[in-house]
Design a protein around this motif. Structure first.
Motif, PDB file in Angstrom:
ATOM      1  N   ARG A 604       0.752  -1.130  -0.076  1.00 31.06           N
ATOM      2  CA  ARG A 604       0.033   0.044  -0.049  1.00 31.06           C
ATOM      3  C   ARG A 604       0.784   1.212   0.112  1.00 31.06           C
ATOM      4  NH1 ARG A 604      -3.730   2.451   4.027  1.00 31.06           N
ATOM      5  NH2 ARG A 604      -2.553   1.708   5.560  1.00 31.06           N
ATOM      6  N   GLU A 605       2.031   1.118   0.788  1.00 30.12           N
ATOM      7  CA  GLU A 605       2.936   2.339   0.823  1.00 30.12           C
ATOM      8  C   GLU A 605       3.562   2.514  -0.718  1.00 30.12           C
ATOM      9  OE1 GLU A 605       5.717   1.809   4.103  1.00 30.12           O
ATOM     10  OE2 GLU A 605       3.988   1.690   5.565  1.00 30.12           O
ATOM     11  N   VAL A 606       3.862   1.474  -1.239  1.00 30.97           N
ATOM     12  CA  VAL A 606       4.747   1.524  -2.583  1.00 30.97           C
ATOM     13  C   VAL A 606       3.749   2.123  -3.578  1.00 30.97           C
ATOM     14  CG1 VAL A 606       5.302   0.255  -4.582  1.00 30.97           C
ATOM     15  CG2 VAL A 606       6.102  -0.246  -2.183  1.00 30.97           C
ATOM     16  N   GLU A 607       2.350   1.560  -3.603  1.00 29.78           N
ATOM     17  CA  GLU A 607       1.270   2.110  -4.561  1.00 29.78           C
ATOM     18  C   GLU A 607       1.049   3.588  -4.294  1.00 29.78           C
ATOM     19  OE1 GLU A 607      -1.892  -0.285  -3.637  1.00 29.78           O
ATOM     20  OE2 GLU A 607      -1.216  -2.052  -5.093  1.00 29.78           O
ATOM     21  N   GLN A 608       0.915   4.297  -2.923  1.00 24.94           N
ATOM     22  CA  GLN A 608       0.630   5.544  -2.524  1.00 24.94           C
ATOM     23  C   GLN A 608       1.736   6.496  -3.291  1.00 24.94           C
ATOM     24  OE1 GLN A 608      -1.373   7.196   0.484  1.00 24.94           O
ATOM     25  NE2 GLN A 608      -2.736   5.260   0.678  1.00 24.94           N
ATOM     26  N   ALA A 609       3.175   5.751  -2.693  1.00 26.31           N
ATOM     27  CA  ALA A 609       4.351   6.666  -3.144  1.00 26.31           C
ATOM     28  C   ALA A 609       4.490   6.622  -4.717  1.00 26.31           C
ATOM     29  CB  ALA A 609       5.529   6.051  -2.859  1.00 26.31           C
ATOM     30  N   LEU A 610       4.136   5.717  -5.320  1.00 20.02           N
ATOM     31  CA  LEU A 610       4.292   5.783  -6.827  1.00 20.02           C
ATOM     32  C   LEU A 610       3.139   6.713  -7.447  1.00 20.02           C
ATOM     33  CD1 LEU A 610       5.516   4.782  -9.345  1.00 20.02           C
ATOM     34  CD2 LEU A 610       4.023   2.602  -9.475  1.00 20.02           C
ATOM     35  N   THR A 611       1.926   6.849  -7.064  1.00 18.54           N
ATOM     36  CA  THR A 611       0.774   7.398  -7.313  1.00 18.54           C
ATOM     37  C   THR A 611       1.322   9.114  -7.159  1.00 18.54           C
ATOM     38  OG1 THR A 611      -0.975   6.011  -6.809  1.00 18.54           O
ATOM     39  CG2 THR A 611      -1.416   8.152  -7.033  1.00 18.54           C
ATOM     40  N   HIS A 612       1.914   9.390  -6.022  1.00 17.45           N
ATOM     41  CA  HIS A 612       2.445  10.888  -5.859  1.00 17.45           C
ATOM     42  C   HIS A 612       3.435  10.944  -6.668  1.00 17.45           C
ATOM     43  CE1 HIS A 612       3.001  14.291  -3.324  1.00 17.45           C
ATOM     44  NE2 HIS A 612       4.445  13.918  -3.120  1.00 17.45           N
ATOM     45  N   LEU A 613       4.303  10.143  -6.959  1.00 12.79           N
ATOM     46  CA  LEU A 613       5.759  10.704  -7.817  1.00 12.79           C
ATOM     47  C   LEU A 613       4.887  10.765  -9.291  1.00 12.79           C
ATOM     48  CD1 LEU A 613       8.078   8.017  -6.376  1.00 12.79           C
ATOM     49  CD2 LEU A 613       8.388  10.652  -6.425  1.00 12.79           C
ATOM     50  N   LEU A 614       4.295   9.975  -9.651  1.00  9.40           N
ATOM     51  CA  LEU A 614       3.757  10.350 -11.031  1.00  9.40           C
ATOM     52  C   LEU A 614       2.919  11.713 -11.249  1.00  9.40           C
ATOM     53  CD1 LEU A 614       2.455   6.609 -11.777  1.00  9.40           C
ATOM     54  CD2 LEU A 614       4.221   7.703 -12.928  1.00  9.40           C
ATOM     55  N   HIS A 615       2.002  11.822 -10.213  1.00 12.28           N
ATOM     56  CA  HIS A 615       1.420  13.020  -9.932  1.00 12.28           C
ATOM     57  C   HIS A 615       2.085  14.406 -10.096  1.00 12.28           C
ATOM     58  CE1 HIS A 615      -2.035  15.850  -9.216  1.00 12.28           C
ATOM     59  NE2 HIS A 615      -1.288  16.359  -8.243  1.00 12.28           N
ATOM     60  N   GLU A 616       3.500  14.392  -9.575  1.00 14.02           N
ATOM     61  CA  GLU A 616       4.440  15.427  -9.474  1.00 14.02           C
ATOM     62  C   GLU A 616       5.397  15.426 -10.515  1.00 14.02           C
ATOM     63  OE1 GLU A 616       6.559  15.432  -5.723  1.00 14.02           O
ATOM     64  OE2 GLU A 616       5.212  16.323  -4.759  1.00 14.02           O
ATOM     65  N   GLU A 617       5.054  14.307 -11.408  1.00 15.93           N
ATOM     66  CA  GLU A 617       5.823  14.163 -12.713  1.00 15.93           C
ATOM     67  C   GLU A 617       7.365  14.052 -12.354  1.00 15.93           C
ATOM     68  OE1 GLU A 617       4.976  17.384 -15.301  1.00 15.93           O
ATOM     69  OE2 GLU A 617       2.869  16.745 -15.635  1.00 15.93           O
ATOM     70  N   ARG A 618       7.731  13.263 -11.182  1.00 17.30           N
ATOM     71  CA  ARG A 618       9.077  12.960 -10.814  1.00 17.30           C
ATOM     72  C   ARG A 618       9.409  11.632 -11.700  1.00 17.30           C
ATOM     73  NH1 ARG A 618       9.730  13.552  -4.591  1.00 17.30           N
ATOM     74  NH2 ARG A 618      11.669  13.015  -5.025  1.00 17.30           N
ATOM     75  N   VAL A 619       8.339  10.740 -11.894  1.00 13.41           N
ATOM     76  CA  VAL A 619       8.325   9.727 -12.512  1.00 13.41           C
ATOM     77  C   VAL A 619       7.621   9.652 -13.714  1.00 13.41           C
ATOM     78  CG1 VAL A 619       7.945   7.247 -12.237  1.00 13.41           C
ATOM     79  CG2 VAL A 619       9.212   8.434 -10.604  1.00 13.41           C
ATOM     80  N   ARG A 620       7.987   9.078 -14.831  1.00 15.38           N
ATOM     81  CA  ARG A 620       7.088   8.891 -16.116  1.00 15.38           C
ATOM     82  C   ARG A 620       6.722   7.514 -16.368  1.00 15.38           C
ATOM     83  NH1 ARG A 620      10.508  10.640 -19.453  1.00 15.38           N
ATOM     84  NH2 ARG A 620      10.905   8.821 -20.762  1.00 15.38           N
ATOM     85  N   GLN A 621       5.567   7.115 -16.759  1.00 14.96           N
ATOM     86  CA  GLN A 621       5.007   5.827 -16.905  1.00 14.96           C
ATOM     87  C   GLN A 621       4.767   5.638 -18.481  1.00 14.96           C
ATOM     88  OE1 GLN A 621       1.648   4.599 -14.565  1.00 14.96           O
ATOM     89  NE2 GLN A 621       1.713   2.480 -15.682  1.00 14.96           N
ATOM     90  N   ASP A 622       5.462   4.526 -19.222  1.00 17.06           N
ATOM     91  CA  ASP A 622       5.203   4.181 -20.819  1.00 17.06           C
ATOM     92  C   ASP A 622       4.539   2.850 -20.651  1.00 17.06           C
ATOM     93  OD1 ASP A 622       5.932   6.653 -21.316  1.00 17.06           O
ATOM     94  OD2 ASP A 622       8.232   5.978 -21.317  1.00 17.06           O
ATOM     95  N   GLY A 623       3.380   2.605 -20.555  1.00 17.21           N
ATOM     96  CA  GLY A 623       2.677   1.272 -20.632  1.00 17.21           C
ATOM     97  C   GLY A 623       3.117   0.659 -19.207  1.00 17.21           C
ATOM     98  N   ASP A 624       3.983  -0.470 -19.551  1.00 15.02           N
ATOM     99  CA  ASP A 624       4.219  -1.097 -18.085  1.00 15.02           C
ATOM    100  C   ASP A 624       5.485  -0.796 -17.605  1.00 15.02           C
ATOM    101  OD1 ASP A 624       3.576  -3.067 -16.024  1.00 15.02           O
ATOM    102  OD2 ASP A 624       4.988  -4.550 -16.979  1.00 15.02           O
ATOM    103  N   LEU A 625       6.073   0.246 -18.126  1.00 15.63           N
ATOM    104  CA  LEU A 625       7.547   0.532 -17.730  1.00 15.63           C
ATOM    105  C   LEU A 625       7.384   1.835 -17.059  1.00 15.63           C
ATOM    106  CD1 LEU A 625       9.723  -0.476 -21.008  1.00 15.63           C
ATOM    107  CD2 LEU A 625       9.506  -1.705 -18.755  1.00 15.63           C
TER     108      LEU A 625
END
Length: 629
Positions: A604-625
């Protein structure tokens, strides 16, 4: 070919697996090298592979000691299907059947010989054992040999005696539940010389531990079963409650059956088989059910009565989710549970003067005078005893166990008193016999199909199995066998379930009975600690339940599971998860969602942290990558 390659080759040939998992290889290499070995593996960890593979790699027979007759029958059947010569020795077999198994083991026709602990002390087994080439001895459910274990069984003490008969055979001890104290005691009781201990973490990442506090336990149980799909086990304390609960669930739309130790063996087998085939969704059971069951897709284990030890709870709860998919272990608790647990202390350890009183009353009951009675065995009708001397069954049962552990008596609560049959006519005489009724012919035909050796020795039979084969009721089988006995066609000894009491020494005056601290005070203190721990577990609201249980078994370094009820109530702390995700992606190469999800922390912590990073555009998602933005 290296030893490891040979082990893998054997694993692939007979089981189809490419490699070992967890600590299986470490245990196999240790016992194969001749070292006494203790393996601690949680339910579903693959214990059987650790002795079956090395047994095929060595000359001689591997003796496997296990208290679970149903399990040994099942494993022998599975091994034979794989082309592996295996056999079992247990109460209920005829002498001729036992002789055949033992002779095959002596002459090299058996690679794995499963033996119940009660068989170890018999003269027949020990005589034959001296002539066997034994590769090693495996002790399953090894915690049963420890007086500090939650499920101590005196019959397990025979194992150290047979070790003297085959001193060069190393011992492999296996258990799924053991505290550090029990681990030490297992090695001491089995006389380990150069013992090696291998531990697999007891952590179950896919199992969510939950405690639900409810006044109406049935309503809460039904709500949980309606909320979680899939196969389930519901554990209760009493035999009567198994039937009542299963009927109540079925009446409320949840198809359920029940299981307890008092059922006929054939009935037990049928209910377990039907549940495993999903003909029943829920098995309501006492703790007699579960050891050795081969059903990986149990999604839910519910306890509506609180077990009296963390070991028992951990083992029973661990029967959920053996397929690695999400599963739940739910304890339904209310204030009355703590009171009931406390009462078990006085029930299990009645006052010493009461134990001495029971000892005296036992002598009056059997008419055994002071200085006599040594080695005499009596059938014990506990109901009549309690009626005559104004006792209650539960404390009497506990008092007799204390007297047994103190060395004054042997108290056999499950003697081998199943029905036995032997034909008094020869097979030729039976074939020419006239005037048999259709029912008699059905019963005789059923027995001849089910059992061998009926014309040469007494054979234990299960009346319910004969009834099923003959297509008649069990009561009809009983009446038919009695009639055939009266006509001198066969000899029939009906089933009895009466316990036996044997005087281990001449009777003393009760006031002179000595109950050692190791039997009473020390065991009582251990029992109280287990009760306290279960009460604490049920009332805990701050510590992750997985950490709580792992700490009890001596595992100090554990992270919060993230999905028990305690963790789920917390606001997730995503700081550490954010740091690990950024470290993973810092190498500049893309990583899959699966790699990120596999980070060792609550999902749950991983999922919430990842959602936050994607929202802040610090991480980019391309399909499954995923990659750094």
């Amino acid at each position: 070919m290296t030893a490891l390659d040979a082990f893998r080759s054997t694993l692939k040939k007979y089981w189809g697996y490419d490699d070992f998992r967890g600590i299986q290889r470490d245990i196999i290499e240790s016992i194969h090298s001749g070292h006494d070995t203790l393996g601690l593996m949680p339910t579903g960890g693959g214990k059987s592979i650790t002795f079956q593979v090395p047994a095929l790699m060595q000359d001689g027979v591997c003796i496997v000691v296990t208290p679970l007759i149903a399990l040994m029958k099942d494993q022998v059947a599975h091994l034979r299907k794989r082309g592996i010569t295996a056999a079992a020795l247990y109460s209920g077999m005829s002498r001729q059947e036992m002789l055949t198994v033992l002779d095959n083991s002596v002459f090299g026709g058996v690679r794995l010989l499963y033996v119940s602990p009660e068989r170890l002390s018999t003269e027949l087994f020990q005589v034959k054992l001296r002539h066997m080439k034994v590769s090693f001895i495996t002790v399953d459910e090894a915690h049963c040999i420890s007086q500090w274990g939650y499920d101590f069984r005196p019959s397990y003490l025979q194992i150290s005696d047979i070790r003297k008969l085959v001193p060069h055979a190393p011992i492999l001890a296996l258990t799924a539940t053991a505290t550090p104290e029990v681990i030490d005691d297992i090695q001491r009781q089995l006389h380990f010389t150069d013992g090696r201990v291998f531990r697999m973490s007891f952590e179950r990442h896919n199992l969510s531990y939950v405690v639900r506090h409810a006044t109406d336990k049935n309503a809460e149980m039904l709500h949980i079963l309606q909320s979680v799909d899939g196969s389930a086990i519901v554990y209760v304390r009493s035999r009567r409650r198994t039937r009542e609960t299963a009927q109540w669930l079925t009446g409320n739309g949840v198809k359920s059956t029940y299981y307890h130790a008092g059922l006929e063996p054939a009935d037990k087998d049928l209910r377990q088989k039907q549940w495993q085939e999903d003909k029943w969704r829920v098995m309501v059971a006492t703790n007699a059910f579960g050891m050795g069951i081969d059903k990986a897709d149990v999604r839910l284990v519910i306890h509506i009565d609180c077990p009296d030890s963390p070991e028992a709870y951990f083992q029973e709860a661990g029967r959920a989710g053996r397929d690695g998919k999400r599963a739940w272990a739910v304890l339904i608790h209310n204030s009355s549970d703590d009171r009931k647990l406390r009462k078990r202390i006085s029930d299990t350890f009645p006052e010493k003067d009461y134990v001495r009183e029971v000892y005296d009353h036992l002598a009056y009951f059997f008419e055994v005078g002071i200085g006599s009675g040594y080695d005499r065995t009596f059938m014990f009708d506990i109901e009549r005893f309690c009626h005559n001397f104004h006792h209650f069954p539960v404390p009497v049962h506990s008092a007799l166990q204390i007297l047994s552990r103190s060395g004054y008596i042997e108290y056999d609560t499950d003697p081998d008193h199943r029905a036995r049959v032997m034909f008094t006519l020869s097979r030729q005489e039976l074939d020419t016999l006239h005037h048999l009724s259709p029912t008699e012919e059905k019963v005789i035909t059923a027995m001849l199909r089910l059992y061998g050796g009926l014309f040469v020795d007494y054979v234990y039979i299960e009346e319910s199995m004969v009834a099923y084969q003959a297509g008649v009721a069990s009561a009809v089988v009983y009446d038919t066998l009695k009639a055939l006995r009266q006509r001198h066609i066969l000899d029939f000894i009906p089933q009895r379930s009466t316990p036996l009491i044997t005087y281990s020494q001449s009777r003393e005056d009760g006031k002179d009975v000595v109950i050692p601290p190791s039997v009473y005070e020390e065991r009582r203190e251990q029992y109280i600690r287990r009760i306290d721990c279960m009460i604490e577990y049920a009332s805990e609201s701050d510590e992750c339940r997985s950490i709580f249980l792992l700490r009890y078994f001596g595992e100090k370094r554990a992270r919060p599971c993230g999905h028990c009820d305690v963790c789920a109530d917390r606001e997730p702390d995503t700081e550490d998860a954010t740091k690990q995700i950024m470290q993973l992606l810092a190498d500049g190469t893309p990583h899959t969602l699966a790699e990120v999800s596999a980070l060792i922390m609550p999902r749950r912590e991983v999922e919430q942290a990842l959602t936050h990073l994607l929202h802040e555009e610090r991480v980019r998602q391309d399909g499954d990558l995923l990659r750094m933005a």
